[in-house]
Write an enzyme that holds these catalytic residues in place. Sequence first.
Site, PDB file in Angstrom:
ATOM      1  CG  ASP A 166      -1.986  -1.051   1.184  1.00 15.26           C
ATOM      2  OD1 ASP A 166      -2.134  -1.679   0.127  1.00 15.26           O
ATOM      3  OD2 ASP A 166      -2.673  -1.252   2.204  1.00 15.26           O
ATOM      4  CG  MET A 170      -5.140 -11.992  -9.680  1.00 18.83           C
ATOM      5  SD  MET A 170      -6.169 -11.823 -11.106  1.00 18.83           S
ATOM      6  CE  MET A 170      -4.941 -11.879 -12.373  1.00 18.83           C
TER       7      MET A 170
HETATM    8  O1  LIG Z   1      -6.473 -10.403   3.028  1.00 17.36           O
HETATM    9  P1  LIG Z   1      -5.262 -10.037   3.756  1.00 17.36           P
HETATM   10  O2  LIG Z   1      -4.130 -10.969   3.574  1.00 17.36           O
HETATM   11  O3  LIG Z   1      -5.506  -9.707   5.189  1.00 17.36           O
HETATM   12  O4  LIG Z   1      -4.699  -8.723   3.092  1.00 17.36           O
HETATM   13  C1  LIG Z   1      -5.461  -7.618   2.737  1.00 17.36           C
HETATM   14  C2  LIG Z   1      -4.758  -6.345   3.070  1.00 17.36           C
HETATM   15  O5  LIG Z   1      -3.386  -6.410   2.841  1.00 17.36           O
HETATM   16  C3  LIG Z   1      -2.937  -5.192   2.265  1.00 17.36           C
HETATM   17  O6  LIG Z   1      -2.504  -5.489   0.974  1.00 17.36           O
HETATM   18  C4  LIG Z   1      -1.787  -4.663   3.018  1.00 17.36           C
HETATM   19  O7  LIG Z   1      -0.736  -5.576   2.895  1.00 17.36           O
HETATM   20  C5  LIG Z   1      -4.125  -4.272   2.250  1.00 17.36           C
HETATM   21  O8  LIG Z   1      -4.175  -3.435   1.149  1.00 17.36           O
HETATM   22  C6  LIG Z   1      -5.259  -5.236   2.279  1.00 17.36           C
HETATM   23  O9  LIG Z   1      -6.370  -4.666   2.912  1.00 17.36           O
END
Ligand SMILES: O=P(O)(O)OC[C@H]1O[C@](O)(CO)[C@@H](O)[C@@H]1O
Length: 460
Positions: A219, A373
């Site tokens: 992010d 992805m």
């Molecule tokens: O589904 P997970 O693995 O918790 O990751 C989602 C989150 O990880 C992030 O990519 C941050 O690493 C966020 O943008 C996203 O909300």
Amino acid sequence: MDSNGVDMKLVEGTAGYVLEDVPHLSDYIHDLPTYPNPLQSNAAYSVVRQYFVHEDDTVMEKIVVHKDSPRGTHFRRAGPRQKVYFKPADVRACIVTCGGLCPGLNTVIREIVCGLHFMYGVTEVIGVDCGFRGFYSKNTVTLTPKVVSDIHKRGGTILGTSRGGHDTSKIVDNIQDREINQVYIIGGDGTQKGASAIYKEIRRRGLKVAVAGIPKTIDNDIPVIDKSFGFDTAVEEAQRAINAAHVEATSVENGIGLVKLMGRYSGFIAMYATLASRDVDCCLIPESPFYLEGKGGLYEFIEKHLRENGHMVIVIAEGAGQDLVAESIEQQDASGNKLLKDVGLWMSLKIREHFAKQRKMEITLKYIDPTYMIRAIPANASDNVYSTLLAQSAVHGAMAGYTGFISGLVNGRHTYIPLNRITEKQNKVVITDRMWARMLSSTNQPSFMNPPQGTTEATE
Ligand SMILES: O=P(O)(O)OC[C@H]1O[C@](O)(CO)[C@@H](O)[C@@H]1O
Ligand SMILES: Nc1ncnc2c1ncn2[C@@H]1O[C@H](COP(=O)(O)OP(=O)(O)OP(=O)(O)O)[C@@H](O)[C@H]1O
Ligand SMILES: [Mg+2]
């Protein structure tokens, strides 16, 4: 004292010069022996002029200054030092990856292992299985240059990762039990808060253990650094989804392509992907509130745009418009991060519903969600180089006895930044900055600055 109650190591110089220095093992362990840096006799590096970084080399945080500005904050420049504080044969290093995936994780792991091995002759490196909790609930894996030789070509992390499960005391007990003296922690803002807690506990116990963080965040929400590794790769991959949305939208009458991209609290991926593509007509991010109904709202813009162009592409960051998506229970993940509602799906339903109800225009909307992805892929070439340099800098720093730091790029230079400095706040898109203005002028979308009364609230 900083906001976390940690002493900051500030060194002041003339003309308002401030060095925000990183902790060093010798700050709390006295009379530590030093050794000549083995790189001096390394065939590859011995020919490099001024290979060692000068003690006084620092990097400015702000490079745009006025005639009378103070020189301001500086960070220590990263790189190998003449003296090291570890005898290579005594080093027992470990690597852990935490938080969400990010392109380049395997490259960082690879280059820590290879950097330690080939530059410093360190042979004992272990990988901690599945994040912080792996310190006390899982087995470790032995990492050698052979084991990691081609992992940079794969997405994900060969070590596994997790959220939650950070128990500082148990982690440090385990570090002590395993006689680990260098800990490399790869992860985002939450992970680096965990790294800071580990560093403080290690220091409290007076252990000769260097803690080095390598910031990972797709992010781009870590402050101070220029950008995080893997970010460019993610933006590049997002182009494929945007292209597909564009093809779908242009192939039908009044076609709308809606793409949801990652970005929990920071909309950098959406903003850069939009700027890169030029096919996007509206980009919505968490930092810039928007509304749907009424004058200046999203529906009005869509209708006008479709009438004029016959199609449109909308990119929405997953954290955008969360206040609009009505739902009662707030949920959290294992690390305490807010679990987001699916704004992309919600928005696709709302737009369809709006145009169906209005009966002025028939639309065809295709919703594309490439969320995982864009992060579950290997790093592109430039992120591979970037990840390599970050890893090597971390290795040089730990060998030189620095601790409680992250290696990060500041104004194009590799630096060591105190951990507490990057955990105090998150990096966000500043919507009053020029970059957001560039983005707005590329899409010509409304600024959503002046919602008509009564249209900003949840609509259901
Ligand atoms: O589904 P997970 O693995 O918790 O990751 C989602 C989150 O990880 C992030 O990519 C941050 O690493 C966020 O943008 C996203 O909300
Ligand atoms: N304040 C904190 N103190 C100690 N540990 C923390 C803290 N916040 C998070 N952690 C630990 O850090 C690890 C990763 O945190 P989190 O899941 O928030 O991901 P992250 O590192 O922020 O990465 P990203 O958000 O980019 O995916 C988890 O194991 C979590 O327990
Ligand atoms: Mg995070």
